[in-house]
Design an enzyme around this catalytic site. Structure first.
Site, PDB file in Angstrom:
ATOM      1  N   ASP A 189     -18.355 -87.612  13.898  1.00 11.08           N
ATOM      2  CA  ASP A 189     -19.638 -87.316  14.562  1.00 11.08           C
ATOM      3  C   ASP A 189     -19.498 -87.239  16.071  1.00 11.08           C
ATOM      4  O   ASP A 189     -20.451 -86.866  16.760  1.00 11.08           O
ATOM      5  CB  ASP A 189     -20.690 -88.379  14.213  1.00 11.08           C
ATOM      6  CG  ASP A 189     -21.087 -88.288  12.758  1.00 11.08           C
ATOM      7  OD1 ASP A 189     -21.756 -89.213  12.266  1.00 11.08           O
ATOM      8  OD2 ASP A 189     -20.700 -87.306  12.101  1.00 11.08           O
ATOM      9  N   ARG A 191     -20.623 -80.759   1.199  1.00  8.49           N
ATOM     10  CA  ARG A 191     -21.343 -82.027   1.025  1.00  8.49           C
ATOM     11  C   ARG A 191     -21.646 -82.337  -0.451  1.00  8.49           C
ATOM     12  O   ARG A 191     -22.774 -82.482  -0.854  1.00  8.49           O
ATOM     13  CB  ARG A 191     -22.643 -82.028   1.829  1.00  8.49           C
ATOM     14  CG  ARG A 191     -22.525 -81.585   3.261  1.00  8.49           C
ATOM     15  CD  ARG A 191     -21.667 -82.453   4.144  1.00  8.49           C
ATOM     16  NE  ARG A 191     -22.198 -83.773   4.410  1.00  8.49           N
ATOM     17  CZ  ARG A 191     -23.068 -84.062   5.360  1.00  8.49           C
ATOM     18  NH1 ARG A 191     -23.534 -83.110   6.114  1.00  8.49           N
ATOM     19  NH2 ARG A 191     -23.487 -85.301   5.546  1.00  8.49           N
ATOM     20  N   PRO A 192     -20.637 -82.325  -1.343  1.00  5.68           N
ATOM     21  CA  PRO A 192     -20.890 -82.642  -2.757  1.00  5.68           C
ATOM     22  C   PRO A 192     -21.356 -84.094  -2.925  1.00  5.68           C
ATOM     23  O   PRO A 192     -21.316 -84.880  -1.972  1.00  5.68           O
ATOM     24  CB  PRO A 192     -19.536 -82.441  -3.404  1.00  5.68           C
ATOM     25  CG  PRO A 192     -18.554 -82.579  -2.314  1.00  5.68           C
ATOM     26  CD  PRO A 192     -19.223 -82.156  -1.051  1.00  5.68           C
ATOM     27  N   LYS A 209     -29.514 -93.735  13.805  1.00  8.56           N
ATOM     28  CA  LYS A 209     -30.038 -92.869  12.726  1.00  8.56           C
ATOM     29  C   LYS A 209     -29.338 -93.212  11.416  1.00  8.56           C
ATOM     30  O   LYS A 209     -29.989 -93.386  10.381  1.00  8.56           O
ATOM     31  CB  LYS A 209     -29.768 -91.411  13.074  1.00  8.56           C
ATOM     32  CG  LYS A 209     -29.887 -90.442  11.906  1.00  8.56           C
ATOM     33  CD  LYS A 209     -29.652 -89.000  12.290  1.00  8.56           C
ATOM     34  CE  LYS A 209     -28.235 -88.584  12.236  1.00  8.56           C
ATOM     35  NZ  LYS A 209     -27.705 -88.229  10.907  1.00  8.56           N
ATOM     36  N   ASN A 210     -28.010 -93.324  11.463  1.00 10.48           N
ATOM     37  CA  ASN A 210     -27.236 -93.457  10.222  1.00 10.48           C
ATOM     38  C   ASN A 210     -27.291 -94.851   9.617  1.00 10.48           C
ATOM     39  O   ASN A 210     -26.769 -95.067   8.534  1.00 10.48           O
ATOM     40  CB  ASN A 210     -25.785 -93.004  10.449  1.00 10.48           C
ATOM     41  CG  ASN A 210     -25.728 -91.500  10.665  1.00 10.48           C
ATOM     42  OD1 ASN A 210     -26.718 -90.792  10.454  1.00 10.48           O
ATOM     43  ND2 ASN A 210     -24.595 -91.012  11.112  1.00 10.48           N
ATOM     44  N   ARG A 220     -33.122 -83.810  15.231  1.00 10.02           N
ATOM     45  CA  ARG A 220     -32.962 -84.595  13.995  1.00 10.02           C
ATOM     46  C   ARG A 220     -32.368 -85.964  14.294  1.00 10.02           C
ATOM     47  O   ARG A 220     -32.620 -86.926  13.598  1.00 10.02           O
ATOM     48  CB  ARG A 220     -32.015 -83.862  13.029  1.00 10.02           C
ATOM     49  CG  ARG A 220     -32.611 -82.705  12.286  1.00 10.02           C
ATOM     50  CD  ARG A 220     -31.614 -82.165  11.291  1.00 10.02           C
ATOM     51  NE  ARG A 220     -30.946 -83.263  10.606  1.00 10.02           N
ATOM     52  CZ  ARG A 220     -29.777 -83.135   9.975  1.00 10.02           C
ATOM     53  NH1 ARG A 220     -29.154 -81.973   9.959  1.00 10.02           N
ATOM     54  NH2 ARG A 220     -29.221 -84.169   9.374  1.00 10.02           N
ATOM     55  N   CYS A 256     -24.395 -77.964   3.789  1.00 11.49           N
ATOM     56  CA  CYS A 256     -25.154 -77.873   5.040  1.00 11.49           C
ATOM     57  C   CYS A 256     -24.220 -77.242   6.071  1.00 11.49           C
ATOM     58  O   CYS A 256     -23.171 -76.716   5.757  1.00 11.49           O
ATOM     59  CB  CYS A 256     -25.633 -79.242   5.479  1.00 11.49           C
ATOM     60  SG  CYS A 256     -24.297 -80.245   6.079  1.00 11.49           S
TER      61      CYS A 256
HETATM   62  C1  EPZ Z   1     -22.459 -89.854   6.677  1.00  8.50           C
HETATM   63  O1  EPZ Z   1     -22.581 -88.672   5.911  1.00  8.50           O
HETATM   64  C2  EPZ Z   1     -23.202 -89.582   7.973  1.00  8.50           C
HETATM   65  N1  EPZ Z   1     -24.610 -89.317   7.685  1.00  8.50           N
HETATM   66  C3  EPZ Z   1     -22.576 -88.390   8.685  1.00  8.50           C
HETATM   67  O2  EPZ Z   1     -23.266 -88.230   9.927  1.00  8.50           O
HETATM   68  C4  EPZ Z   1     -21.107 -88.696   8.970  1.00  8.50           C
HETATM   69  O3  EPZ Z   1     -20.514 -87.570   9.570  1.00  8.50           O
HETATM   70  C5  EPZ Z   1     -20.402 -89.038   7.656  1.00  8.50           C
HETATM   71  O4  EPZ Z   1     -21.089 -90.129   6.989  1.00  8.50           O
HETATM   72  C6  EPZ Z   1     -18.958 -89.455   7.895  1.00  8.50           C
HETATM   73  O5  EPZ Z   1     -18.914 -90.550   8.748  1.00  8.50           O
HETATM   74  C7  EPZ Z   1     -25.444 -90.355   7.468  1.00  8.50           C
HETATM   75  O6  EPZ Z   1     -25.047 -91.502   7.469  1.00  8.50           O
HETATM   76  C8  EPZ Z   1     -26.893 -90.027   7.231  1.00  8.50           C
HETATM   77  P1  EPZ Z   1     -19.381 -88.963   3.559  1.00  8.50           P
HETATM   78  P2  EPZ Z   1     -22.099 -88.680   4.346  1.00  8.50           P
HETATM   79  O7  EPZ Z   1     -19.939 -89.156   2.195  1.00  8.50           O
HETATM   80  O8  EPZ Z   1     -22.392 -89.995   3.755  1.00  8.50           O
HETATM   81  C9  EPZ Z   1     -16.933 -85.766   1.017  1.00  8.50           C
HETATM   82  C10 EPZ Z   1     -24.371 -87.073  11.624  1.00  8.50           C
HETATM   83  O9  EPZ Z   1     -24.003 -86.179  12.405  1.00  8.50           O
HETATM   84  N2  EPZ Z   1     -17.710 -86.235  -0.141  1.00  8.50           N
HETATM   85  O10 EPZ Z   1     -18.652 -90.093   4.219  1.00  8.50           O
HETATM   86  O11 EPZ Z   1     -22.650 -87.472   3.708  1.00  8.50           O
HETATM   87  C11 EPZ Z   1     -17.792 -85.023   2.025  1.00  8.50           C
HETATM   88  O12 EPZ Z   1     -17.941 -83.674   1.651  1.00  8.50           O
HETATM   89  C12 EPZ Z   1     -23.979 -87.001  10.170  1.00  8.50           C
HETATM   90  O13 EPZ Z   1     -25.056 -88.077  11.956  1.00  8.50           O
HETATM   91  C13 EPZ Z   1     -17.365 -85.776  -1.404  1.00  8.50           C
HETATM   92  O14 EPZ Z   1     -16.432 -84.981  -1.565  1.00  8.50           O
HETATM   93  O15 EPZ Z   1     -20.530 -88.495   4.548  1.00  8.50           O
HETATM   94  C14 EPZ Z   1     -17.020 -85.189   3.294  1.00  8.50           C
HETATM   95  O16 EPZ Z   1     -15.991 -84.215   3.342  1.00  8.50           O
HETATM   96  C15 EPZ Z   1     -23.176 -85.757   9.852  1.00  8.50           C
HETATM   97  N3  EPZ Z   1     -18.088 -86.206  -2.471  1.00  8.50           N
HETATM   98  C16 EPZ Z   1     -16.402 -86.579   3.156  1.00  8.50           C
HETATM   99  O17 EPZ Z   1     -16.464 -86.908   1.756  1.00  8.50           O
HETATM  100  C17 EPZ Z   1     -19.134 -87.096  -2.334  1.00  8.50           C
HETATM  101  O18 EPZ Z   1     -19.749 -87.484  -3.350  1.00  8.50           O
HETATM  102  C18 EPZ Z   1     -17.142 -87.670   3.945  1.00  8.50           C
HETATM  103  O19 EPZ Z   1     -18.474 -87.641   3.525  1.00  8.50           O
HETATM  104  C19 EPZ Z   1     -19.484 -87.541  -1.035  1.00  8.50           C
HETATM  105  C20 EPZ Z   1     -18.743 -87.109   0.048  1.00  8.50           C
END
Ligand code: EPZ
Length: 417
Positions: A305, A121-122, A22-23, A397, A116
């Site tokens: 995850d 999720r900023p 998916k990711n 999902r 979410c």
């Molecule tokens: C991706 O989400 C994955 N989703 C998530 O999988 C996964 O948990 C996550 O990466 C971490 O590996 C997809 O790929 C579609 P991040 P993403 O940006 O990109 C903070 C699942 O279950 N952050 O690496 O949204 C954020 O809040 C899903 O398949 C900021 O602060 O994750 C989090 O605490 C859930 N500002 C941390 O960074 C930003 O602009 C990691 O988020 C972006 C992120």
């Protein structure tokens, strides 16, 4: 809202084909907006997040067909740069269209993905990076408008190795003038898959999988055929299901290189894991051993995850384990539900203490997010009696035909829509 009905106690035996990731599929599908022609993406899982992403592509003016894992996208006549807010609010990952729409149209309007189930999720890392490349942003209520022209490569330092921000920057930088360097980039296998897809379409990207990625912008990308990597989290989820129920399962297409930490930690609970050319076998052996402490980290650390599913395994261990969730600030919603099944878990902030119990009892539990739902299914498959997991829509999902795959392995589970 659908629900899973599970009668626990059956060991799982046999072979299961792991679906496409998916990711990895989501950012790759979004990137097809950059390609003015027909792209073919194979091994896409038939899950609601992929179908929602296809809906967005169609709304943007693409012609898309999807059958038997193959998505054919004709983006020649794409003519819209607005991701409808009713979709972007429901699917956080739609933020990944930002880079592709800016790269194609020099404009993007999308709803703030908003928080979410697992955290705020900023998107500040995405915005800051794009501003360094010359994008201007205006807020209008709950949506954000990005615009500009002749975006330029930049040296971007990520405060945190964000997966989505790394992907979004790669996508826009692949067709922006000059070189972009992403420092402290995410190193997940899905980032490597995206690099391979974009390079096959004519991009010039190096370094995915490391903490520094170099992108030299090219004029345009060309139509391409590509097959998505297998889903390491689905594979890990099945490993956890074998750990809690017993039996022996072959995970076809699982790639051990993407799963080092998952394999290490599940082996520590006593499972025997063997790696083969075309997959991985996992066998439960003896009782479940506790694991001292697991900290979730960006790749190559233990993936967040897999945290909920691992918690279900450790709730049945002979001893106490600790899990620290370092990536998301509220990814423990499954603890309350597991406790309804008799698990003995307490938590404070990002640290959970799991005292193993000899067995769990079937109960009516509520799924509040994708991986939390998976953890309740993993627990229900071993629990005594019947477990009803409500809100199956979260699980649908991210897992393709999960109930059917488990039934084919001997598990007693059905999905009632
Ligand atoms: C991706 O989400 C994955 N989703 C998530 O999988 C996964 O948990 C996550 O990466 C971490 O590996 C997809 O790929 C579609 P991040 P993403 O940006 O990109 C903070 C699942 O279950 N952050 O690496 O949204 C954020 O809040 C899903 O398949 C900021 O602060 O994750 C989090 O605490 C859930 N500002 C941390 O960074 C930003 O602009 C990691 O988020 C972006 C992120």
């Amino acid at each position: 809202m659908g629900r899973f009905i599970i009668n626990g106690g059956n060991a799982l035996n046999g072979e299961v084909s792991i679906s496409g990731s998916k990711n990895s599929a989501l950012p790759i599908l979004a990137s097809t907006i950059l390609i003015k022609g027909v792209s073919v993406i194979e091994n896409c899982p038939n899950i609601s997040d992929v179908n929602k992403t296809i809906d967005i592509l169609r709304i943007l003016g693409c012609k898309v067909s999807f059958s038997n894992g193959k998505v054919v996208v004709d983006s020649k006549n794409a003519n819209m740069f607005e991701v409808p807010s009713d979709i972007s609010e429901k699917m956080r990952s739609s933020i990944i269209f930002m880079g592709a729409l800016l790269g194609r149209f020099n404009e993007v309007i999308t709803g703030y993905p908003g928080g979410c189930e697992i955290g705020e999720r900023p998107i500040d890392f995405h915005i800051k990076a794009f501003e360094e490349m010359g994008v201007k942003f205006e807020n209008s209520g709950c949506s954000i408008y990005g615009f500009g022209k002749n975006f330029k490569g930049a040296n971007i330092n990520l405060d945190f190795p964000s997966v989505g921000a790394t992907e979004n920057i790669m996508i826009l930088a692949s067709v922006s003038e000059g070189q972009t360097v992403i420092y402290n980039s995410a190193r997940e296998p899905e980032i490597i898959d995206l690099q391979n897809f974009l390079n096959k379409a004519g991009a010039d990207i190096k370094g995915a999988g490391t903490d520094t990625i170099y992108i030299n912008g090219v004029k345009e990308l060309k139509p391409v055929e590509y097959s998505v990597m297998s889903d390491r989290i689905e594979a890990g989820t099945f490993m956890c299901a074998v750990a809690t129920t017993g039996g022996e399962v072959f995970l076809k297409n699982a790639n051990a290189t993407d799963m080092r930490q998952i394999i290490l930690r599940i082996s520590e609970t006593g499972c025997i894991i063997k790696e083969y050319e075309n997959g991985i076998s996992v066998k439960k052996s003896g009782f479940i051993k506790p694991v001292n402490i697991i900290r979730t980290e960006p790749f190559p650390g233990f993936p967040t995850d897999m945290q909920p599913q691992m918690m279900s395994v450790l709730s049945l261990a002979r001893g106490t384990s600790i899990i620290v969730e370092n990536v998301f600030e509220s990814r423990f919603k499954h603890i309350l539900e597991l406790s309804k099944m008799g698990a003995d878990i307490s938590f404070e902030g990002r640290t959970a203490v799991i005292k193993g119990v000899s067995s769990l009892n079937g109960s009516c539990v509520v799924c509040r997010d994708l991986r939390g739902g998976a953890s309740l299914i993993v627990a229900g498959l071993s629990a005594k009696g019947e477990t009803c997991v409500q809100n199956s829509v979260y699980v649908e999902r991210g897992y393709e035909n999960l109930d059917m795959k488990i039934r084919n392995l001997g598990g007693d589970i059905k999905l009632l829509k």
